[in-house]
Write a protein that holds these residues in place. Structure first.
Motif, PDB file in Angstrom:
ATOM      1  N   ASP A 177      50.958  40.514  43.790  1.00  9.10           N
ATOM      2  CA  ASP A 177      49.627  40.772  43.567  1.00  9.10           C
ATOM      3  C   ASP A 177      48.844  40.175  44.592  1.00  9.10           C
ATOM      4  O   ASP A 177      48.543  38.933  44.653  1.00  9.10           O
ATOM      5  N   PRO A 187      45.928  38.807  46.704  1.00  9.60           N
ATOM      6  CA  PRO A 187      44.637  37.956  46.706  1.00  9.60           C
ATOM      7  C   PRO A 187      43.708  38.732  47.291  1.00  9.60           C
ATOM      8  O   PRO A 187      43.914  39.341  48.634  1.00  9.60           O
ATOM      9  N   ALA A 188      42.284  38.802  47.159  1.00  6.55           N
ATOM     10  CA  ALA A 188      41.173  39.327  48.009  1.00  6.55           C
ATOM     11  C   ALA A 188      41.018  38.411  49.034  1.00  6.55           C
ATOM     12  O   ALA A 188      41.337  37.142  48.975  1.00  6.55           O
ATOM     13  N   THR A 223      40.263  43.829  49.165  1.00  4.33           N
ATOM     14  CA  THR A 223      40.703  44.587  48.067  1.00  4.33           C
ATOM     15  C   THR A 223      42.011  43.635  47.457  1.00  4.33           C
ATOM     16  O   THR A 223      42.923  43.272  48.245  1.00  4.33           O
ATOM     17  N   SER A 224      42.155  43.392  46.167  1.00  2.00           N
ATOM     18  CA  SER A 224      43.197  42.703  45.681  1.00  2.00           C
ATOM     19  C   SER A 224      43.844  43.625  44.971  1.00  2.00           C
ATOM     20  O   SER A 224      43.681  44.822  44.606  1.00  2.00           O
ATOM     21  N   GLY A 225      45.255  42.975  44.536  1.00  2.00           N
ATOM     22  CA  GLY A 225      46.059  43.885  43.622  1.00  2.00           C
ATOM     23  C   GLY A 225      47.453  44.470  44.343  1.00  2.00           C
ATOM     24  O   GLY A 225      47.866  43.595  45.011  1.00  2.00           O
ATOM     25  N   TYR A 229      42.763  51.982  40.295  1.00  2.00           N
ATOM     26  CA  TYR A 229      42.028  50.947  40.605  1.00  2.00           C
ATOM     27  C   TYR A 229      40.646  50.408  39.589  1.00  2.00           C
ATOM     28  O   TYR A 229      40.549  51.415  38.732  1.00  2.00           O
ATOM     29  N   HIS A 233      39.953  46.558  42.770  1.00  2.00           N
ATOM     30  CA  HIS A 233      41.366  45.908  42.511  1.00  2.00           C
ATOM     31  C   HIS A 233      42.336  46.923  42.066  1.00  2.00           C
ATOM     32  O   HIS A 233      41.968  47.983  41.359  1.00  2.00           O
ATOM     33  N   GLU A 291      45.029  47.922  40.267  1.00  2.00           N
ATOM     34  CA  GLU A 291      45.730  47.417  38.872  1.00  2.00           C
ATOM     35  C   GLU A 291      46.866  47.994  38.463  1.00  2.00           C
ATOM     36  O   GLU A 291      47.641  47.199  37.524  1.00  2.00           O
ATOM     37  N   VAL A 342      43.270  42.443  36.125  1.00  2.00           N
ATOM     38  CA  VAL A 342      42.177  42.614  37.121  1.00  2.00           C
ATOM     39  C   VAL A 342      41.368  41.101  36.974  1.00  2.00           C
ATOM     40  O   VAL A 342      41.276  40.688  35.804  1.00  2.00           O
ATOM     41  N   PRO A 343      40.956  40.768  38.100  1.00  2.00           N
ATOM     42  CA  PRO A 343      40.511  39.168  38.176  1.00  2.00           C
ATOM     43  C   PRO A 343      39.101  39.069  37.949  1.00  2.00           C
ATOM     44  O   PRO A 343      38.520  37.932  37.986  1.00  2.00           O
TER      45      PRO A 343
END
Length: 210
Positions: A19, A21-22, A59-61, A88, A187, A189, A208-209
């Motif tokens: 996962d 991080p941004a 982008t995170s995820g 996403y 994100h 997801e 989703v953060p």
């Protein structure tokens, strides 16, 4: 856990899924100041991990690595042949009039302004995004996004093109939308892909953060 450790979503003999991080690059950028990235951190722990695909820095995820060349090749082919399914979530400016829709706009690199991409009906490559409205937020809507194709910056450009730029997008959103969030509100997801060894569907999730 070390400061540079990344949340592991799935690990087996054939792949590693994190996962991301941004704010962290997927792969090294140019120059020593951009050497820190998801790939180098994963390879410090799993020496055989090889890059399969990328997420934008903001982008995170879910980010997938194949363990060894055979697994990397099988996973890369699954992405290229669209045997994967991606979902996403994004926070966007404005409230779409419809509950769902599709964005079918061809994309190409805006070469003088790279890494920006742009819509071009003459030389762009076919690009398709499906979207669904989930709920309202203070500045607009939370959307679920399904990219059918995998063009660079596809979701960001497509949403900007229909008048709903992603909050915090420093490349495509107008200044007030860019300033409305501390990060790019995008994100990855959920990801479904065929396992590189068994071929069985593997369903991966990253909460989703935002």
């Amino acid at each position: 856990m070390p400061d540079d450790a990344l949340p592991l979503v799935h690990v087996d003999d054939d792949l590693v899924v994190i996962d991301k991080p941004a704010g962290l690059l997927s792969v090294p950028g140019r120059g020593p100041d951009k050497a820190d990235c998801a790939a180098s951190r994963v390879q410090a722990r799993f020496a055989d991990a090889l890059v399969v695909h990328r997420l934008d820095m903001g982008t995170s995820g879910l980010l997938v690595f194949g363990r060894g060349p055979a697994a990397q090749r099988a996973l890369s082919m699954a992405f290229e042949q669209r045997l994967t399914s991606k979902r996403y979530q994004a926070l966007v400016a404005g409230w779409p009039a419809q509950a769902e829709g599709r964005i079918d706009l061809p994309l190409i690199c805006d070469w003088p302004n790279r890494p920006r991409q742009m819509v071009s009906h003459t030389v762009g490559k076919p690009s398709l995004t499906l979207w669904q409205r989930l709920e309202a937020h203070a500045l607009g809507a939370r959307l679920a996004l399904e990219p059918i194709t995998g063009r660079s910056h596809q979701l960001r450009v497509h949403l900007q093109a229909i008048g709903h730029p992603i909050l915090g997008d420093e490349l495509y959103a107008p200044p007030e939308v860019q300033a409305a969030a501390p990060r790019l509100m995008l994100h990855a997801e959920r990801l479904t892909l065929p396992h590189p060894r068994s071929g069985e569907p593997l369903v991966l999730h990253a909460p989703v953060p935002f």
